[in-house]
Scaffold this motif. Structure first.
Motif, PDB file in Angstrom:
ATOM      1  N   THR A 191      31.657 -54.171 -23.046  1.00 18.07           N
ATOM      2  CA  THR A 191      32.876 -54.221 -22.391  1.00 18.07           C
ATOM      3  C   THR A 191      33.550 -55.112 -22.435  1.00 18.07           C
ATOM      4  O   THR A 191      32.879 -56.251 -22.809  1.00 18.07           O
ATOM      5  CB  THR A 191      32.270 -54.172 -20.782  1.00 18.07           C
ATOM      6  OG1 THR A 191      31.119 -55.045 -20.845  1.00 18.07           O
ATOM      7  CG2 THR A 191      31.651 -52.754 -20.147  1.00 18.07           C
ATOM      8  N   ARG A 201      29.454 -54.755 -15.949  1.00 22.65           N
ATOM      9  CA  ARG A 201      28.471 -53.812 -15.792  1.00 22.65           C
ATOM     10  C   ARG A 201      28.898 -52.657 -14.964  1.00 22.65           C
ATOM     11  O   ARG A 201      28.411 -51.469 -15.256  1.00 22.65           O
ATOM     12  CB  ARG A 201      27.458 -54.638 -15.060  1.00 22.65           C
ATOM     13  CG  ARG A 201      26.104 -53.846 -14.815  1.00 22.65           C
ATOM     14  CD  ARG A 201      25.240 -53.299 -16.176  1.00 22.65           C
ATOM     15  NE  ARG A 201      24.094 -52.754 -15.762  1.00 22.65           N
ATOM     16  CZ  ARG A 201      23.073 -52.230 -16.671  1.00 22.65           C
ATOM     17  NH1 ARG A 201      23.610 -52.398 -17.903  1.00 22.65           N
ATOM     18  NH2 ARG A 201      22.319 -51.741 -16.438  1.00 22.65           N
ATOM     19  N   PHE A 204      30.562 -49.927 -17.376  1.00 18.88           N
ATOM     20  CA  PHE A 204      29.539 -49.351 -18.133  1.00 18.88           C
ATOM     21  C   PHE A 204      28.790 -48.502 -17.547  1.00 18.88           C
ATOM     22  O   PHE A 204      28.842 -46.988 -17.852  1.00 18.88           O
ATOM     23  CB  PHE A 204      28.566 -50.438 -18.657  1.00 18.88           C
ATOM     24  CG  PHE A 204      27.143 -49.748 -19.161  1.00 18.88           C
ATOM     25  CD1 PHE A 204      27.102 -49.057 -20.417  1.00 18.88           C
ATOM     26  CD2 PHE A 204      26.132 -49.750 -18.413  1.00 18.88           C
ATOM     27  CE1 PHE A 204      25.910 -48.522 -20.818  1.00 18.88           C
ATOM     28  CE2 PHE A 204      24.788 -49.245 -18.744  1.00 18.88           C
ATOM     29  CZ  PHE A 204      24.771 -48.617 -19.832  1.00 18.88           C
ATOM     30  N   HIS A 221      24.101 -51.122 -22.484  1.00 19.70           N
ATOM     31  CA  HIS A 221      24.943 -51.900 -22.219  1.00 19.70           C
ATOM     32  C   HIS A 221      24.881 -53.406 -23.032  1.00 19.70           C
ATOM     33  O   HIS A 221      23.908 -54.067 -22.792  1.00 19.70           O
ATOM     34  CB  HIS A 221      24.994 -52.454 -20.661  1.00 19.70           C
ATOM     35  CG  HIS A 221      26.247 -53.330 -20.419  1.00 19.70           C
ATOM     36  ND1 HIS A 221      26.565 -54.047 -19.273  1.00 19.70           N
ATOM     37  CD2 HIS A 221      27.491 -53.432 -21.256  1.00 19.70           C
ATOM     38  CE1 HIS A 221      27.504 -54.575 -19.300  1.00 19.70           C
ATOM     39  NE2 HIS A 221      28.384 -54.138 -20.450  1.00 19.70           N
TER      40      HIS A 221
END
Length: 259
Positions: A191, A201, A204, A221
């Motif tokens: 990201t 987060r 994701f 991630h």
């Protein structure tokens, strides 16, 4: 066309794999998500850490890795295809010993290569005689043959994601094609340009909820790169942010990601 491209990709993976070189494809589905910045800075951190690293600009018609690093290539992959030089003859050296394989910009022919020309590029890269620890491939945007070819050949596919609807939908489309047509079933999501790690987060997880429901893939991630004004300053200086602003938030993130 699928069978030919997939065969070529397997050839790259096999040839490079024989020399213990880790191939990492940086992709994103759409343009403007920062994949070139990610590729440049990850490559630079690895080189700064003592690795033998090469960065391949695989955005064949709209290349800009050389611009990001202030390099002035005299030759590019088009010259290799024309038989005017080999890979070593066009490779440039950036700061900290990072090797850069430049493509061309503004050349329609390079953006529309046929299968035989793709095969020639694959063999040139795979047969580079010097030892490499890591080959990082900065792919083009979209779903062209070159994107799917390099992604399916890579040991790791890193999909760069930003908090924009088009970034999410295009990343999902890329993952779907690679999983259904090229049997790639594991992806690392990075990201980018977020406010903080929590936002990254959540972004994701938003994509993973969809892929868990519709696709048979595994998403990890990989990490998060925050929006940082020093990134733009580094681009204006035509340098990697990890090199010229090592104390910045973005640099700290890239050092974690490289690990």
């Amino acid at each position: 066309m699928f069978a030919t491209s997939n065969h070529q990709a397997q050839g790259l993976a096999k040839l490079v794999g024989q020399r213990d070189t880790q191939v990492i494809a940086i992709t994103g589905g759409k343009g403007g998500v920062g994949k070139t910045s990610i590729a440049v800075n990850l490559s630079m951190v690895m080189a700064m850490n003592g690795g033998e690293v090469a960065l391949l600009d695989a955005d064949l018609g709209l290349a800009n890795v050389d611009v990001h690093l202030g390099l002035c290539p005299q030759r590019h992959l088009g010259h290799l295809l024309d038989g005017e030089c080999d890979l070593a003859g066009l490779m440039l050296e950036a700061a900290h010993g990072l090797k850069v394989i430049p493509a061309s910009s503004g050349r329609r022919r390079m953006a529309q290569l046929g299968s035989a020309e793709h095969a020639a590029l694959i063999h040139a890269v795979a047969e580079y005689p010097e030892p490499l620890d890591t080959l990082i491939v900065d792919t083009a945007a979209g779903l062209s043959d070159s994107v799917t070819m390099f992604c399916s050949a890579a040991d790791e596919v890193v999909v760069v994601l930003t908090d924009e609807p088009a970034s999410l939908t295009d990343a999902y489309a890329l993952i779907k094609v690679l999983s259904h047509e090229y049997s790639v079933n594991r992806f690392r999501l990075l990201t980018n340009l977020t406010t903080n790690a929590r936002q990254g987060r959540e972004l994701f997880l938003r994509l993973r909820r969809v892929t868990d429901h519709f696709l048979d893939v595994v998403l990890d991630h990989m990490g998060n790169v925050p929006a940082d004004p020093y990134l733009k300053r580094a681009v204006r200086r035509q340098s990697a942010v990890v090199d010229v602003y090592p104390g910045s938030r973005a640099s700290a993130a890239f050092k974690l990601l490289a690990g």
